[in-house]
Design an enzyme around this catalytic site. Structure first.
Site, mmCIF file in Angstrom:
data_model
loop_
_atom_site.group_PDB
_atom_site.id
_atom_site.type_symbol
_atom_site.label_atom_id
_atom_site.label_comp_id
_atom_site.label_asym_id
_atom_site.label_seq_id
_atom_site.Cartn_x
_atom_site.Cartn_y
_atom_site.Cartn_z
ATOM 1 C CG MET A 147 1.286 -5.774 11.252
ATOM 2 S SD MET A 147 -0.419 -5.704 10.674
ATOM 3 C CE MET A 147 -1.037 -7.215 11.394
ATOM 4 C CG ASN B 14 -5.883 0.805 9.732
ATOM 5 O OD1 ASN B 14 -4.740 0.503 9.400
ATOM 6 N ND2 ASN B 14 -6.770 -0.102 10.135
ATOM 7 C CD GLU C 92 -14.934 -0.369 19.752
ATOM 8 O OE1 GLU C 92 -15.463 -1.441 19.467
ATOM 9 O OE2 GLU C 92 -15.572 0.681 19.942
ATOM 10 C CG ASN D 64 -2.061 -1.010 1.014
ATOM 11 O OD1 ASN D 64 -2.857 -0.880 0.096
ATOM 12 N ND2 ASN D 64 -2.104 -2.016 1.866
ATOM 13 C CD GLU E 268 -5.541 -4.007 1.597
ATOM 14 O OE1 GLU E 268 -4.309 -3.817 1.576
ATOM 15 O OE2 GLU E 268 -6.072 -4.787 2.401
ATOM 16 C CG LEU F 66 -1.357 3.251 16.860
ATOM 17 C CD1 LEU F 66 -1.793 4.059 15.651
ATOM 18 C CD2 LEU F 66 0.087 3.567 17.239
ATOM 19 C CG ASP G 241 -9.626 -3.151 12.649
ATOM 20 O OD1 ASP G 241 -8.776 -2.349 12.243
ATOM 21 O OD2 ASP G 241 -9.382 -4.357 12.836
ATOM 22 C CG HIS H 255 -9.714 -3.888 8.507
ATOM 23 N ND1 HIS H 255 -8.892 -4.486 9.435
ATOM 24 C CD2 HIS H 255 -10.787 -4.697 8.374
ATOM 25 C CE1 HIS H 255 -9.442 -5.619 9.842
ATOM 26 N NE2 HIS H 255 -10.593 -5.757 9.222
#
Ligand code: GRF
Length: 205
Positions: free
Chosen positions: A93, A110, A146, A16, A177, A96, A148, A112
């Site tokens: 990976m 992000n 929280e 990515n 992606e 945070l 994703d 996913h």
């Protein structure tokens, strides 16, 4: 045009990241890759970033033991040193903490490998196959504490085939992606995204 300064955070291969680097080479792209930061010294993507003559940094999380905030303060220092506007997690990976996420609220994205809110966490392709879904895909979203769970910016979907394995599915999702990430960063850098509760509204000009 003032280009927004993007940091890409990686842990591994960086496909990515590579897509974003390629997109940012266009003269009219509204963002530049000001920093590629890895939390692992052996992250494969670092070599590609160096080949592209980008500024790179390594903040090795293993040096900080269990002290996540100390790790994040070191990351933060690198981001500040490069006057970063936008942070893009691209195969990064590490979870945070709210300390870091709150500092970058609304400026932290992000990617996913699933159609959120389905299949949060790891091994998304295995979970999608086990659940028998016919549609799978990828999501770019703002990061909230929280995992994703932040507001969705962009999603791309694909059909699951009868003979798909986690590997074949991963390959097609990754192609999605690589298209979504540069587009999401473009929309954000152009100031066209507004967060409205759980929704992200996109101004089409
Ligand atoms: C991607 O599938 C991304 O969605 C997930 O990790 C993978 C990273 O791939 N979070 P790469 O490092 O960008 O090649």
């Amino acid at each position: 045009m003032t280009r927004r300064r993007v940091a890409i955070l990686i842990s591994g291969r960086g496909s990515n990241m590579a897509a974003l680097i390629a997109a940012a080479q266009a003269a009219d792209y509204p963002a530049e890759i000001a920093l590629v930061l890895a939390n692992r010294p052996d992250a494969k993507g670092l070599a590609a970033a160096r080949d592209a003559r980008l500024t790179t940094a390594i903040v090795d999380h293993t040096r900080f033991g269990k002290d996540r905030e100390a790790f994040e303060r070191a990351v933060q220092a690198e981001l500040e040193a490069q006057a970063i506007d936008i942070v893009c997690l691209a195969g990064f990976m590490r979870l945070l903490t709210p300390w870091f996420v709150s500092r970058w609220e609304g400026r932290l994205l992000n990617i996913h490998p699933a159609l959120l809110p389905a299949f949060k966490g790891l091994d998304t392709h295995e979970h999608a196959l086990a659940a028998g879904v016919k549609i799978h895909g990828a999501t770019v979203h703002f990061v909230v504490p929280e995992m994703d769970s932040g507001p969705v910016i962009a999603q791309g979907a694909l059909a699951v085939r009868d003979d798909d394995t986690a590997e074949t599915l991963a390959a097609r999702v990754q192609a999605v992606e690589r298209r979504l990430v540069p587009e999401a960063i473009r929309l954000f850098a152009e100031g066209r995204l507004t967060i409205d509760g759980r929704r992200v509204r996109i101004r089409h000009t």
